[in-house]
Scaffold this active site. Structure first.
Site, PDB file in Angstrom:
ATOM      1  N   ARG A 114      -4.585 -49.716  37.463  1.00  0.00           N
ATOM      2  CA  ARG A 114      -4.412 -48.597  36.541  1.00  0.00           C
ATOM      3  C   ARG A 114      -4.689 -47.241  37.180  1.00  0.00           C
ATOM      4  NH1 ARG A 114      -5.206 -49.386  30.938  1.00  0.00           N
ATOM      5  NH2 ARG A 114      -6.429 -51.221  31.481  1.00  0.00           N
ATOM      6  N   ARG A 119       1.248 -50.812  24.528  1.00  0.00           N
ATOM      7  CA  ARG A 119      -0.212 -50.603  24.552  1.00  0.00           C
ATOM      8  C   ARG A 119      -0.786 -50.089  23.221  1.00  0.00           C
ATOM      9  NH1 ARG A 119      -2.875 -47.822  27.395  1.00  0.00           N
ATOM     10  NH2 ARG A 119      -4.441 -49.368  27.949  1.00  0.00           N
ATOM     11  N   CYS A 154      11.852 -52.881  13.916  1.00  0.00           N
ATOM     12  CA  CYS A 154      11.594 -53.277  12.527  1.00  0.00           C
ATOM     13  C   CYS A 154      10.269 -54.004  12.398  1.00  0.00           C
ATOM     14  CB  CYS A 154      12.737 -54.154  12.034  1.00  0.00           C
ATOM     15  SG  CYS A 154      14.264 -53.236  12.071  1.00  0.00           S
TER      16      CYS A 154
HETATM   17  N1  LLP Z   1      -7.639 -57.708  39.500  1.00  0.00           N
HETATM   18  C1  LLP Z   1      -7.593 -58.648  38.536  1.00  0.00           C
HETATM   19  C2  LLP Z   1      -7.990 -60.021  38.851  1.00  0.00           C
HETATM   20  C3  LLP Z   1      -7.171 -58.292  37.231  1.00  0.00           C
HETATM   21  O1  LLP Z   1      -7.132 -59.217  36.287  1.00  0.00           O
HETATM   22  C4  LLP Z   1      -6.792 -56.949  36.959  1.00  0.00           C
HETATM   23  C5  LLP Z   1      -6.325 -56.559  35.628  1.00  0.00           C
HETATM   24  C6  LLP Z   1      -6.861 -56.021  38.009  1.00  0.00           C
HETATM   25  C7  LLP Z   1      -7.300 -56.433  39.258  1.00  0.00           C
HETATM   26  C8  LLP Z   1      -6.468 -54.587  37.835  1.00  0.00           C
HETATM   27  O2  LLP Z   1      -7.245 -53.917  36.905  1.00  0.00           O
HETATM   28  P1  LLP Z   1      -7.050 -52.339  36.725  1.00  0.00           P
HETATM   29  O3  LLP Z   1      -7.534 -51.655  37.984  1.00  0.00           O
HETATM   30  O4  LLP Z   1      -5.615 -52.062  36.480  1.00  0.00           O
HETATM   31  O5  LLP Z   1      -7.895 -52.014  35.555  1.00  0.00           O
HETATM   32  N2  LLP Z   1      -2.540 -54.714  29.934  1.00  0.00           N
HETATM   33  C9  LLP Z   1      -3.865 -54.133  29.830  1.00  0.00           C
HETATM   34  C10 LLP Z   1      -4.664 -54.287  31.094  1.00  0.00           C
HETATM   35  C11 LLP Z   1      -4.833 -55.716  31.568  1.00  0.00           C
HETATM   36  C12 LLP Z   1      -5.593 -55.819  32.847  1.00  0.00           C
HETATM   37  C13 LLP Z   1      -5.585 -57.196  33.384  1.00  0.00           C
HETATM   38  N3  LLP Z   1      -6.201 -57.377  34.659  1.00  0.00           N
HETATM   39  C14 LLP Z   1      -3.711 -52.672  29.415  1.00  0.00           C
HETATM   40  O6  LLP Z   1      -2.593 -52.227  29.184  1.00  0.00           O
HETATM   41  O7  LLP Z   1      -4.700 -51.957  29.278  1.00  0.00           O
END
Ligand code: LLP
Length: 421
Positions: free
Chosen positions: A278, A314, A346
């Site tokens: 992110r 989201r 919808c």
């Molecule tokens: N590594 C692992 C093992 C993970 O499961 C994740 C995210 C990351 C790294 C990366 O995390 P980040 O740096 O992006 O926070 N769809 C959700 C977020 C799901 C995150 C899942 N795992 C949203 O839109 O907020």
């Protein structure tokens, strides 16, 4: 900091007015800024300066080949969680030795593909997975480098759907059982232990949970080394949050996060990997949409956009806030009015924001969702038979369509009607 700014009364992506992209590609469309992606990657890379390290982009947040190529060119590795992501990383030219394979349910086929194509390590999440990997690797006369993902039982204090480090989630091996599982790993053929992995959640806005988790990993490193294991590598996961709105609390900077890593595990002499998604991609992208209608309801007014929950899920899924801004810069002090901002799908849940204060807008005006680069396009679907939203990459004054919008015919052509019908 990102590179989406108003200039001459128009929101730009770097040097390109968003209206130019809307005219050329249509809306809705995701727009990414190369300079922002690179800037955020480098912040992490520099924050770990002095440590032997690799920043593996969590490509689940944004997996377009062009973005992967851009980041890999700057030295990024990739964190993949499926055979499809592995194939994408390889197609973007990322060498196997820069790819780590995470995920709770890796199949034998996925393991085989990664062992064949090259892999830096598997982050193994359970004993059955460990045994399956041993069988697959020995069957190929290969050796699979692994870490075990330990679950440190830390509360990440984030949205419950994206917290992974508590004992009651499906992720990892309880840290209390790590010694026995490492002992089994050491005995299994085709398995080579190289380190420890941890990831506690996403959109963390406080360093304290990271600190608690990393201290536990540091202690475990000493214990496992005393047991005779080779712990040369620590994968510390991703999860550092981003500001979704200016009024939000400001999450820690990558430099502070890097300093925390050095403080908690720097003395162990391990190679450090991190898996941010992110923070690299989130504020490097926006979803550009157009106003279809302004509709006055009994109790509230609606802004109906041509983007919908299938393009950006989201808000519907996590009640997530995205700043929603007009592409034409509002005059200073202009009067704002509350709107429910919705898409055409919808479902009552197809709502991006309730009572959001917006400046005057008319049909056809362009409106952008900020901070939509991460978990935006990758979570899009064709619900309501709305073709998959396209993606554009900007670099300076140039832009390119990096995934085009499918035509209705292309969308329909994937279905087949059985001959008995
Ligand atoms: N590594 C692992 C093992 C993970 O499961 C994740 C995210 C990351 C790294 C990366 O995390 P980040 O740096 O992006 O926070 N769809 C959700 C977020 C799901 C995150 C899942 N795992 C949203 O839109 O907020």
């Amino acid at each position: 900091m990102d590179h989406f700014l108003y200039r001459d009364g128009q929101l730009h992506a770097e040097d390109v007015p968003l209206s130019v992209i809307a005219d050329a590609v249509g809306t809705p469309v995701y727009v990414y800024s190369s300079a922002t992606l690179l800037r955020h990657f480098r912040l992490f890379d520099e924050a770990l300066d002095g440590l032997d390290h690799l920043v593996c982009f969590a490509m689940k947040s944004l997996s377009n080949l062009a973005v992967l190529k851009l980041l890999a060119g700057a030295g990024a590795g990739m964190d993949v969680v499926s055979g499809g992501e592995y194939a994408r990383a390889r197609a973007a030219g990322v060498p196997g030795e820069r790819i780590v394979f995470s995920g709770v349910g890796k199949t034998a086929d996925e393991m085989r593909a990664a062992l064949k194509g090259g892999i830096r390590q598997f982050n193994v999440e359970s004993e059955p997975e460990l045994r399956r990997l041993s069988e697959v690797a020995t069957g190929m006369s290969a050796v699979a480098p692994i870490t075990l993902r330990v679950n440190p039982d830390v509360d990440a204090r984030t949205h419950e759907k994206i917290a992974t480090g508590k004992a009651d989630t499906k992720f990892g091996i309880p840290i209390s059982r790590a010694r026995e599982v490492y002992a089994e790993a050491a005995r299994l053929p085709g398995i080579e232990v190289v380190g420890i992995d941890v990831h506690i959640g996403s959109q963390l806005t406080d360093l304290a949970p990271f600190e608690a988790a990393y201290r536990r990993v540091a202690e475990l490193t000493e214990v496992l080394r005393a047991d005779g294991h080779r712990i040369d590598r620590l994968d510390l996961g991703g999860g550092l949050g981003i500001p979704y709105t200016a009024s939000n609390e400001v999450p820690p900077l990558p430099t502070e996060y890097g300093a925390l890593i050095k403080r908690t595990v720097g003395h162990l002499g391990c190679e450090v990997e991190i898996e941010p998604g992110r923070l690299i991609s989130g504020n490097a992208g926006l979803l550009l949409t157009s106003v279809i209608y302004l509709k006055s309801g009994e109790a509230r007014d609606f802004l109906i956009l041509d983007g919908a929950m299938n393009d950006l899920i989201r808000p519907a899924m996590y009640d997530a806030w995205h700043d929603i801004v007009p592409v034409r810069e509002p005059a200073p002090g202009v009067e704002r009015a509350p709107y429910d901002i919705v898409g055409p799908v919808c479902e009552t849940g197809d709502i991006f924001a309730k009572g959001r204060m917006m400046p005057p807008l008319s049909e056809g005006d362009l409106v952008a969702f900020r901070s939509a680069g991460a978990y935006g396009a990758v979570m899009a679907s064709e619900y309501n038979s709305r073709p998959l939203v396209p993606e554009v990459l900007v670099q300076g004054d140039q832009f390119a369509v990096i995934r085009r919008r499918p035509t209705f015919d292309e969308m329909i052509a994937r279905d087949t009607i059985p001959e008995w019908l």
